[in-house]
Write a protein that holds these residues in place. Structure first.
Motif, mmCIF file in Angstrom:
data_model
loop_
_atom_site.group_PDB
_atom_site.id
_atom_site.type_symbol
_atom_site.label_atom_id
_atom_site.label_comp_id
_atom_site.label_asym_id
_atom_site.label_seq_id
_atom_site.Cartn_x
_atom_site.Cartn_y
_atom_site.Cartn_z
ATOM 1 N N ILE A 174 -1.293 3.649 9.428
ATOM 2 C CA ILE A 174 0.056 4.034 8.997
ATOM 3 C C ILE A 174 0.389 3.373 7.661
ATOM 4 C CG2 ILE A 174 2.504 3.869 9.582
ATOM 5 C CD1 ILE A 174 1.682 4.029 12.521
ATOM 6 N N ALA A 175 -0.030 2.066 7.533
ATOM 7 C CA ALA A 175 0.252 1.360 6.283
ATOM 8 C C ALA A 175 -0.489 2.005 5.109
ATOM 9 C CB ALA A 175 -0.140 -0.112 6.418
ATOM 10 N N GLN A 176 -1.738 2.390 5.322
ATOM 11 C CA GLN A 176 -2.495 3.058 4.259
ATOM 12 C C GLN A 176 -1.843 4.387 3.890
ATOM 13 O OE1 GLN A 176 -6.450 3.341 5.773
ATOM 14 N NE2 GLN A 176 -6.948 1.169 5.402
ATOM 15 N N GLN A 177 -1.400 5.118 4.918
ATOM 16 C CA GLN A 177 -0.707 6.387 4.634
ATOM 17 C C GLN A 177 0.580 6.130 3.850
ATOM 18 O OE1 GLN A 177 0.158 8.606 8.148
ATOM 19 N NE2 GLN A 177 0.960 10.384 7.042
ATOM 20 N N ALA A 178 1.329 5.052 4.273
ATOM 21 C CA ALA A 178 2.564 4.728 3.554
ATOM 22 C C ALA A 178 2.269 4.327 2.114
ATOM 23 C CB ALA A 178 3.297 3.606 4.282
ATOM 24 N N ASN A 179 1.176 3.592 1.915
ATOM 25 C CA ASN A 179 0.801 3.198 0.552
ATOM 26 C C ASN A 179 0.483 4.427 -0.285
ATOM 27 O OD1 ASN A 179 0.110 1.566 -1.609
ATOM 28 N ND2 ASN A 179 -2.016 1.379 -0.939
ATOM 29 N N GLY A 180 -0.226 5.402 0.312
ATOM 30 C CA GLY A 180 -0.511 6.634 -0.417
ATOM 31 C C GLY A 180 0.762 7.390 -0.770
ATOM 32 N N ASN A 181 1.720 7.412 0.195
ATOM 33 C CA ASN A 181 2.993 8.103 -0.092
ATOM 34 C C ASN A 181 3.752 7.402 -1.214
ATOM 35 O OD1 ASN A 181 2.465 9.961 1.922
ATOM 36 N ND2 ASN A 181 3.495 8.744 3.499
#
Length: 584
Positions: free
Chosen positions: A528-535
């Motif tokens: 989730i954190a990696q996805q949030a970083n991408g967003n």
């Protein structure tokens, strides 16, 4: 019912002693005794042999009549031994219960701690989910802002097109103004109608320029929100690193515990193999013990046969005049004075009577001993477990006494028979010398003493072999008892190890599940954190692109405003009869 009683004697010099039994305790079960209130019963006459204050075991009927009684010393020792064993067993069980209580307490505390950790992790995950929801909401707001910027861009493009059209129209007017420059140079000013039209065109150009302050303010706010999200994301990354370190520590500890548990299982298997080997050795020792016991039984049977053979020879010598157990010098008796021979016969007769009486008493005692053994054997069949142990011990003692008495009587019987045979020979010589003997002579008698001596030697050899074998048997029994105790101890230790290993393995499975759940949560949060970083990176790129467009838009607007200001100055100069100056 079985009671423990105290012997009490009352009486004095004049009157006879009265024996009573004071009941102290009553047997309620196999190992259950309860005290009895002060109660005294009359004792039978055969209880007078007990000393005052002696403790006895008495068996009473329902009407409190004494059926049997015996000294309580050995039974009390057995009861105390059983009580001691029960106390040891109870203490061992209490220790096991305390260990289980401590284990359950530790497991309960561990479960509570894990529940708190899970609740804390769930709260953290919930906070991260809330932050991600806020981030998603902000992303949607930024998307809306981007759409608003795109709409403003479209509006800007539309107004730019209008501005270009107006600019083209103004350029055409300026061209026409240049064509008419010669005419205008002779004129003092623009007419009001032309000036009004040009002012309207400039106003349209000024109104077509879109304001950028609101969009820039919203863009700055979006940058601020994005920076806050970046800070929250960095904080979550730090927390995620801590969780990774904790998960790695617990994983390493779990791996070490798994390795230790495997070693414990290997030790348990090795101990189990040793236990099976010890059981095999114990079985072999028991088999050897059984063989020794059979050999002892065979020697005992052989000894009994020799005793029977001795009895048969003695009876043969006693019942027949043709056999004797010992030779007598007849010539010496013939030369002995008649009075001395008579005195010798009288002395031999008295000695034989004393000896025969003593042996008869011992024979009666042996018979009574045999009857007592048979009585105890009959009681063992219907006795309880406690009474059976006591009776078996009494039976062993009675059999030992019977064996010792019988061994003593063997030699005494032979001695009596030898003396009877010697007396008979003396009496025959005395009768012959007195002239009372009517037979022509006495035939040659067969001396059985060599056979009896040989039987004694054989019996002594068998007795020595029996003693040696019994000593070996005792050693084997001690070894078997020790081996049995060792096997039981090893089996008990194996059971404890098995329970501990099962408990450790169960705890290990729980820890594996907890560590797996921890890694699962960590991986989910990391994803989730990696996805949030991408967003966040995507939003950063979009905001940067919007900022570039806004800068370009701002530069174009400033250029248009400058051009409009110059056009206004030109119109003003023309309306004031000034020479027009065109800006290249």
């Amino acid at each position: 019912m079985l009671y423990l009683a105290e012997v009490q004697k009352k009486g004095g010099v004049i009157r006879s002693t009265k024996v009573e039994l004071k009941l102290l305790a009553c047997q309620r079960g196999e190992n259950n005794w309860s005290s009895v209130p002060d109660e005294v019963i009359n004792a039978p006459d055969d209880c007078s042999n007990y000393n005052a204050g002696a403790l006895v075991m008495v068996e009473l009927t329902g009407s409190k009549q004494v059926q049997r009684h015996s000294e309580a010393g050995r039974q009390l020792v057995t009861i105390l031994q059983n009580f001691s064993r029960m106390q040891d067993r109870s203490k061992s069980q209490e220790e096991e219960i305390e260990q289980w209580k401590e284990s359950l307490t530790y497991q309960s505390q561990e479960l509570n701690r894990r529940e708190l950790e899970l609740e804390t992790r769930q709260e953290q995950i919930q906070e991260m989910e809330d932050d991600f929801a806020k981030l998603e909401q902000q992303r949607q707001e930024i998307e809306g802002l981007r759409e608003s910027v795109e709409q403003q861009q479209q509006e800007y493009d539309r107004k730019s097109q209008e501005l270009e059209g107006a600019w083209a129209h103004l350029q055409g007017e300026m061209n026409r103004l240049e064509e008419r420059q010669g005419e205008l140079s002779q004129m003092t000013a623009l007419d009001d109608e032309k000036a009004q039209q040009m002012q309207e065109l400039l106003d349209r150009l000024s109104g077509a320029i879109a304001p950028t302050e609101t969009v820039r303010e919203e863009l700055n706010q979006s940058y601020g929100i994005l920076n806050q999200q970046r800070e929250g994301y960095d904080h979550q990354l730090q927390s995620l690193d801590q969780e990774r370190g904790e998960a790695q520590q617990r994983q390493e500890a779990l791996d070490g515990n798994v390795h230790h548990l495997q070693q414990r299982w290997q030790e348990y298997k090795a101990a189990q193999i040793a236990l099976e080997t010890a059981k095999t050795e114990l079985a072999e020792q028991k088999q050897t013990l059984a063989l020794k016991q059979d050999y002892i039984n065979a020697l005992s049977a052989q000894s009994k046969q020799q005793e029977e053979l001795q009895k048969h020879f003695c009876h043969l010598a006693e019942s027949s005049d043709q056999f004797t157990l010992g030779g007598v010098d007849i010539s010496a008796l013939d030369q002995m004075p008649l009075e001395e021979l008579q005195q010798t016969v009288d002395n031999l007769t008295k000695d034989l009577e004393k000896m025969a009486k003593f042996v008869g008493i011992q024979e009666e005692e042996l018979t009574a001993q045999q009857e007592e053994i048979e009585t105890i054997k009959g009681q063992i069949g219907g006795a309880s477990e406690y009474d059976r142990l006591r009776l078996e011990s009494e039976l062993a003692d009675e059999q030992d006494r019977y064996r010792m008495l019988e061994e003593t009587l063997v030699g005494q019987r032979r001695t009596v028979q030898e003396r009877r045979d010697v007396l008979k020979q003396h009496q025959q010589v005395l009768s012959r010398r007195k002239g009372e003997h009517t037979e022509n002579g006495q035939g040659q008698k067969v001396d059985l003493s060599p056979m009896l001596n040989r039987l004694d030697e054989l019996k002594h050899e068998v007795s020595e072999q029996l003693k040696q074998t019994q000593a070996e048997l005792q050693g084997l029994q001690d070894g078997v008892s020790q081996q049995q105790a060792n096997v039981e101890q090893q089996a008990s230790e194996q059971e404890v190890r098995w329970a501990e290993l099962q408990e450790l393995e169960q705890a290990m499975l729980v820890e594996k599940a907890a560590v797996g759940e921890l890694w699962g949560r960590f991986n989910s949060v990391q994803e989730i954190a990696q996805q949030a970083n991408g967003n966040l990176s995507t939003l950063q790129e979009k905001l940067d692109a919007i900022a570039v467009i806004m800068n370009q838009f701002q530069e174009t607007s400033d250029y248009q405003l400058q051009a409009i200001a110059e056009m206004r100055q030109l119109i003003t100069s023309l309306t004031q009869n000034q020479a027009p100056e065109f800006v290249s």
